[in-house]
Write a protein that holds these residues in place. Structure first.
Motif, PDB file in Angstrom:
ATOM      1  N   MET A  97       0.694  -1.165   0.119  1.00 59.40           N
ATOM      2  CA  MET A  97      -0.532   0.233   0.362  1.00 59.40           C
ATOM      3  C   MET A  97       0.986   1.413   0.019  1.00 59.40           C
ATOM      4  SD  MET A  97      -3.131  -0.961   2.724  1.00 59.40           S
ATOM      5  CE  MET A  97      -2.596   0.753   3.209  1.00 59.40           C
ATOM      6  N   THR A 100       1.604   1.931  -3.240  1.00 56.10           N
ATOM      7  CA  THR A 100       0.923   2.349  -4.141  1.00 56.10           C
ATOM      8  C   THR A 100       0.624   3.279  -4.430  1.00 56.10           C
ATOM      9  OG1 THR A 100       0.378  -0.397  -4.390  1.00 56.10           O
ATOM     10  CG2 THR A 100      -1.728   1.996  -4.891  1.00 56.10           C
TER      11      THR A 100
ATOM     12  N   ALA B  19      -5.010   6.444   1.068  1.00 56.93           N
ATOM     13  CA  ALA B  19      -4.802   4.936   0.689  1.00 56.93           C
ATOM     14  C   ALA B  19      -6.039   4.404   1.795  1.00 56.93           C
ATOM     15  CB  ALA B  19      -4.311   4.461   2.044  1.00 56.93           C
ATOM     16  N   LEU B  23      -9.230   1.880   0.482  1.00 51.62           N
ATOM     17  CA  LEU B  23      -9.171   0.339   1.179  1.00 51.62           C
ATOM     18  C   LEU B  23     -10.785   0.280   1.463  1.00 51.62           C
ATOM     19  CD1 LEU B  23      -6.575   0.227   3.540  1.00 51.62           C
ATOM     20  CD2 LEU B  23      -6.518  -1.387   1.508  1.00 51.62           C
ATOM     21  N   LEU B  93      -1.828  -4.762  -5.726  1.00 53.68           N
ATOM     22  CA  LEU B  93      -2.024  -4.882  -4.047  1.00 53.68           C
ATOM     23  C   LEU B  93      -2.661  -6.127  -4.136  1.00 53.68           C
ATOM     24  CD1 LEU B  93      -1.546  -2.603  -1.633  1.00 53.68           C
ATOM     25  CD2 LEU B  93      -3.327  -1.748  -2.344  1.00 53.68           C
TER      26      LEU B  93
END
Lengths: 105, 105
Positions: A97, A100, B19, B23, B93
DNA sequence: TTGATACATAATAATATTTTTATATAGTGA
DNA sequence: TCACTATATAAAAATATTATTATGTATCAA
Protein backbone atom coordinates in the motif's frame (compact mmCIF):
# COMPACT_ATOMS: atom_id res chain seq x y z
CA UNK A 1 6.86 -15.00 -4.11
CA UNK A 2 4.22 -12.85 -5.74
CA UNK A 3 3.27 -13.92 -9.23
CA UNK A 4 0.23 -13.23 -11.32
CA UNK A 5 -0.38 -14.79 -14.68
CA UNK A 6 -4.15 -14.87 -14.90
CA UNK A 7 -6.13 -12.09 -16.52
CA UNK A 8 -8.48 -12.11 -13.54
CA UNK A 9 -8.02 -12.97 -9.89
CA UNK A 10 -9.31 -16.29 -8.77
CA UNK A 11 -10.58 -16.02 -5.25
CA UNK A 12 -13.08 -18.25 -3.63
CA UNK A 13 -16.08 -16.42 -2.25
CA UNK A 14 -14.94 -17.39 1.18
CA UNK A 15 -11.65 -15.61 0.62
CA UNK A 16 -13.41 -12.65 -0.93
CA UNK A 17 -15.40 -12.38 2.25
CA UNK A 18 -12.33 -12.63 4.44
CA UNK A 19 -10.32 -10.20 2.37
CA UNK A 20 -13.09 -7.65 2.09
CA UNK A 21 -13.65 -7.70 5.83
CA UNK A 22 -9.98 -7.06 6.42
CA UNK A 23 -9.91 -4.29 3.84
CA UNK A 24 -12.96 -2.74 5.37
CA UNK A 25 -11.34 -2.85 8.77
CA UNK A 26 -8.26 -1.12 7.35
CA UNK A 27 -10.37 1.26 5.31
CA UNK A 28 -10.90 3.84 7.97
CA UNK A 29 -8.40 6.65 8.39
CA UNK A 30 -8.03 6.24 12.14
CA UNK A 31 -7.66 2.49 11.93
CA UNK A 32 -5.13 2.69 9.13
CA UNK A 33 -3.19 5.24 11.13
CA UNK A 34 -3.31 2.95 14.15
CA UNK A 35 -1.84 0.18 12.02
CA UNK A 36 0.88 2.44 10.67
CA UNK A 37 1.76 3.62 14.15
CA UNK A 38 1.99 0.08 15.44
CA UNK A 39 3.88 -1.27 12.45
CA UNK A 40 6.15 -4.06 13.61
CA UNK A 41 6.12 -2.93 17.21
CA UNK A 42 4.11 -3.93 20.20
CA UNK A 43 2.53 -0.78 21.57
CA UNK A 44 0.42 0.06 24.61
CA UNK A 45 -2.94 1.59 23.93
CA UNK A 46 -2.05 4.95 25.40
CA UNK A 47 0.91 5.34 23.07
CA UNK A 48 -1.44 4.75 20.20
CA UNK A 49 -3.91 7.26 21.57
CA UNK A 50 -1.17 9.88 21.82
CA UNK A 51 0.22 9.31 18.36
CA UNK A 52 -3.05 8.97 16.53
CA UNK A 53 -4.84 11.79 18.25
CA UNK A 54 -8.44 11.20 19.16
CA UNK A 55 -10.15 10.19 22.39
CA UNK A 56 -9.10 7.10 24.32
CA UNK A 57 -12.58 5.73 23.98
CA UNK A 58 -12.59 6.14 20.26
CA UNK A 59 -9.24 4.41 19.89
CA UNK A 60 -10.39 1.61 22.14
CA UNK A 61 -13.41 1.00 19.97
CA UNK A 62 -11.35 1.05 16.81
CA UNK A 63 -8.89 -1.39 18.38
CA UNK A 64 -11.84 -3.64 19.13
CA UNK A 65 -12.81 -3.63 15.49
CA UNK A 66 -9.25 -4.46 14.46
CA UNK A 67 -9.22 -7.30 16.97
CA UNK A 68 -12.58 -8.67 15.86
CA UNK A 69 -11.33 -8.77 12.30
CA UNK A 70 -8.13 -10.49 13.39
CA UNK A 71 -5.95 -7.66 12.21
CA UNK A 72 -4.29 -7.12 15.55
CA UNK A 73 -3.84 -9.04 18.78
CA UNK A 74 -3.11 -7.79 22.24
CA UNK A 75 -1.88 -9.05 25.56
CA UNK A 76 -1.79 -7.58 29.00
CA UNK A 77 1.54 -6.55 30.48
CA UNK A 78 0.95 -5.24 33.95
CA UNK A 79 -1.39 -2.31 33.71
CA UNK A 80 -0.91 -1.96 29.99
CA UNK A 81 -2.37 -3.70 26.99
CA UNK A 82 0.19 -4.22 24.26
CA UNK A 83 -1.09 -4.35 20.71
CA UNK A 84 0.57 -5.70 17.64
CA UNK A 85 -0.30 -6.54 14.07
CA UNK A 86 -1.23 -10.19 14.05
CA UNK A 87 -0.02 -11.33 10.71
CA UNK A 88 3.31 -10.69 9.00
CA UNK A 89 1.42 -10.86 5.72
CA UNK A 90 -0.56 -7.82 6.69
CA UNK A 91 2.68 -5.90 7.05
CA UNK A 92 3.57 -6.99 3.54
CA UNK A 93 0.21 -5.74 2.43
CA UNK A 94 0.87 -2.43 4.10
CA UNK A 95 4.19 -2.22 2.33
CA UNK A 96 2.41 -2.74 -0.94
CA UNK A 97 0.00 0.00 0.00
CA UNK A 98 2.83 2.31 0.81
CA UNK A 99 4.26 1.60 -2.64
CA UNK A 100 0.88 2.26 -4.18
CA UNK A 101 -0.27 5.32 -2.33
CA UNK A 102 2.96 6.98 -1.30
CA UNK A 103 4.62 6.68 -4.69
CA UNK A 104 7.66 8.92 -4.99
CA UNK A 105 7.46 8.99 -8.79
CA UNK B 1 11.15 -3.00 -4.93
CA UNK B 2 9.38 -3.51 -1.66
CA UNK B 3 11.51 -2.89 1.38
CA UNK B 4 10.61 -2.12 4.95
CA UNK B 5 13.15 -1.28 7.57
CA UNK B 6 11.22 0.91 9.96
CA UNK B 7 9.40 -0.47 12.95
CA UNK B 8 6.38 1.61 12.00
CA UNK B 9 5.01 2.86 8.71
CA UNK B 10 5.62 6.45 7.89
CA UNK B 11 2.69 7.77 5.95
CA UNK B 12 1.70 11.37 5.66
CA UNK B 13 -1.86 12.01 6.75
CA UNK B 14 -2.66 12.88 3.19
CA UNK B 15 -1.57 9.42 2.08
CA UNK B 16 -3.39 7.80 4.97
CA UNK B 17 -6.52 9.50 3.71
CA UNK B 18 -5.95 8.38 0.14
CA UNK B 19 -5.09 4.83 1.10
CA UNK B 20 -7.96 4.41 3.50
CA UNK B 21 -10.42 5.64 0.91
CA UNK B 22 -9.14 3.13 -1.58
CA UNK B 23 -9.22 0.35 1.00
CA UNK B 24 -12.73 1.29 1.94
CA UNK B 25 -13.76 1.17 -1.68
CA UNK B 26 -12.26 -2.30 -1.99
CA UNK B 27 -13.60 -3.35 1.37
CA UNK B 28 -17.01 -4.45 0.22
CA UNK B 29 -17.51 -8.02 -0.93
CA UNK B 30 -19.28 -7.13 -4.14
CA UNK B 31 -16.77 -4.49 -5.07
CA UNK B 32 -13.83 -6.73 -4.30
CA UNK B 33 -15.42 -9.43 -6.40
CA UNK B 34 -15.92 -6.95 -9.21
CA UNK B 35 -12.23 -6.12 -9.06
CA UNK B 36 -11.25 -9.79 -9.07
CA UNK B 37 -13.51 -10.48 -12.02
CA UNK B 38 -12.07 -7.59 -13.98
CA UNK B 39 -8.46 -8.28 -13.06
CA UNK B 40 -6.25 -7.23 -15.94
CA UNK B 41 -9.04 -7.34 -18.45
CA UNK B 42 -11.34 -4.75 -19.86
CA UNK B 43 -14.87 -5.97 -19.26
CA UNK B 44 -18.35 -4.74 -20.21
CA UNK B 45 -20.70 -4.06 -17.35
CA UNK B 46 -23.05 -6.89 -18.23
CA UNK B 47 -20.24 -9.44 -18.04
CA UNK B 48 -19.50 -8.20 -14.58
CA UNK B 49 -23.15 -8.41 -13.62
CA UNK B 50 -23.31 -11.99 -14.81
CA UNK B 51 -20.15 -13.10 -13.05
CA UNK B 52 -20.69 -11.28 -9.79
CA UNK B 53 -24.34 -12.06 -9.46
CA UNK B 54 -26.54 -9.28 -8.19
CA UNK B 55 -28.81 -6.80 -9.95
CA UNK B 56 -27.57 -4.64 -12.77
CA UNK B 57 -28.52 -1.55 -10.81
CA UNK B 58 -26.56 -2.63 -7.80
CA UNK B 59 -23.46 -3.35 -9.88
CA UNK B 60 -23.82 -0.03 -11.63
CA UNK B 61 -23.85 1.78 -8.32
CA UNK B 62 -20.85 -0.12 -7.03
CA UNK B 63 -19.00 0.63 -10.25
CA UNK B 64 -19.77 4.28 -9.65
CA UNK B 65 -18.15 4.09 -6.28
CA UNK B 66 -15.08 2.41 -7.73
CA UNK B 67 -14.89 5.12 -10.38
CA UNK B 68 -15.28 7.94 -7.88
CA UNK B 69 -12.43 6.54 -5.85
CA UNK B 70 -10.28 6.20 -8.96
CA UNK B 71 -10.05 2.45 -8.63
CA UNK B 72 -11.40 1.73 -12.09
CA UNK B 73 -11.92 3.64 -15.32
CA UNK B 74 -14.31 2.96 -18.12
CA UNK B 75 -14.84 3.90 -21.73
CA UNK B 76 -17.70 3.44 -24.12
CA UNK B 77 -17.35 0.96 -26.96
CA UNK B 78 -20.50 1.06 -29.01
CA UNK B 79 -23.38 0.10 -26.79
CA UNK B 80 -21.10 -1.23 -24.09
CA UNK B 81 -19.11 0.36 -21.31
CA UNK B 82 -15.77 -1.33 -20.80
CA UNK B 83 -14.30 -1.24 -17.32
CA UNK B 84 -10.77 -1.80 -16.21
CA UNK B 85 -8.66 -1.37 -13.11
CA UNK B 86 -7.03 2.02 -13.41
CA UNK B 87 -3.71 1.46 -11.77
CA UNK B 88 -1.20 -1.35 -12.22
CA UNK B 89 -0.23 -0.81 -8.58
CA UNK B 90 -3.68 -1.82 -7.50
CA UNK B 91 -3.20 -5.14 -9.24
CA UNK B 92 0.00 -5.58 -7.28
CA UNK B 93 -1.94 -4.81 -4.15
CA UNK B 94 -4.51 -7.41 -5.11
CA UNK B 95 -1.75 -9.93 -5.63
CA UNK B 96 -0.49 -9.19 -2.15
CA UNK B 97 -4.00 -9.70 -0.85
CA UNK B 98 -4.27 -12.99 -2.62
CA UNK B 99 -1.05 -14.03 -0.92
CA UNK B 100 -2.38 -12.88 2.41
CA UNK B 101 -5.92 -14.19 2.30
CA UNK B 102 -5.69 -17.16 0.00
CA UNK B 103 -2.65 -18.66 1.65
CA UNK B 104 -2.08 -22.24 0.57
CA UNK B 105 -0.17 -23.24 3.68
C1' DT C 1 -7.47 1.08 50.94
C1' DT C 2 -7.07 4.99 48.36
C1' DG C 3 -5.94 7.46 44.44
C1' DA C 4 -4.05 7.41 40.06
C1' DT C 5 -3.36 5.46 35.57
C1' DA C 6 -4.74 2.39 31.71
C1' DC C 7 -8.21 0.60 29.28
C1' DA C 8 -13.13 -1.08 28.18
C1' DT C 9 -18.04 -0.71 27.73
C1' DA C 10 -22.67 1.24 27.04
C1' DA C 11 -25.86 4.22 25.20
C1' DT C 12 -27.11 7.36 21.95
C1' DA C 13 -27.30 10.62 18.25
C1' DA C 14 -25.55 11.71 13.84
C1' DT C 15 -24.33 10.12 9.60
C1' DA C 16 -23.18 6.91 5.86
C1' DT C 17 -23.82 2.78 3.26
C1' DT C 18 -26.45 -0.68 0.97
C1' DT C 19 -30.16 -2.79 -1.49
C1' DT C 20 -34.35 -2.55 -3.87
C1' DT C 21 -37.60 -0.97 -7.14
C1' DA C 22 -38.81 1.80 -10.66
C1' DT C 23 -37.67 4.57 -14.38
C1' DA C 24 -34.62 6.99 -17.64
C1' DT C 25 -31.14 7.37 -21.31
C1' DA C 26 -28.05 5.80 -25.04
C1' DG C 27 -26.76 2.89 -28.76
C1' DT C 28 -28.01 -0.62 -32.49
C1' DG C 29 -30.06 -2.97 -35.95
C1' DA C 30 -34.33 -3.84 -38.57
C1' DT D 1 -38.98 4.99 -36.33
C1' DC D 2 -39.33 0.79 -33.30
C1' DA D 3 -37.95 -2.62 -30.33
C1' DC D 4 -34.16 -4.25 -27.99
C1' DT D 5 -30.00 -4.35 -25.27
C1' DA D 6 -26.82 -1.93 -22.20
C1' DT D 7 -26.25 1.08 -18.68
C1' DA D 8 -27.43 4.94 -15.40
C1' DT D 9 -30.13 7.40 -12.09
C1' DA D 10 -33.48 8.42 -8.35
C1' DA D 11 -35.81 7.68 -4.29
C1' DA D 12 -36.67 5.32 -0.29
C1' DA D 13 -36.21 1.90 3.28
C1' DA D 14 -33.17 -0.92 5.86
C1' DT D 15 -29.03 -1.28 8.03
C1' DA D 16 -24.31 -0.15 9.56
C1' DT D 17 -20.77 2.91 11.12
C1' DT D 18 -18.95 6.64 13.73
C1' DA D 19 -17.94 9.88 17.51
C1' DT D 20 -19.24 11.45 21.89
C1' DT D 21 -20.18 11.31 26.65
C1' DA D 22 -20.43 9.03 30.71
C1' DT D 23 -19.23 5.34 33.50
C1' DG D 24 -17.05 0.88 34.69
C1' DT D 25 -13.10 -2.27 35.69
C1' DA D 26 -8.23 -3.64 36.38
C1' DT D 27 -3.62 -2.69 37.95
C1' DC D 28 -0.35 -0.50 40.67
C1' DA D 29 1.96 2.15 44.11
C1' DA D 30 1.82 4.48 48.33
Amino acid sequence: MITHDNAYFEMKDENITKASKALKAMGHPLRLKILCVIGEQELPVMDIVKQVGTTQSNISQHLDILREKDIITSRRDGSKILCRVRDKNLLVLMDAMQQTFCAVD
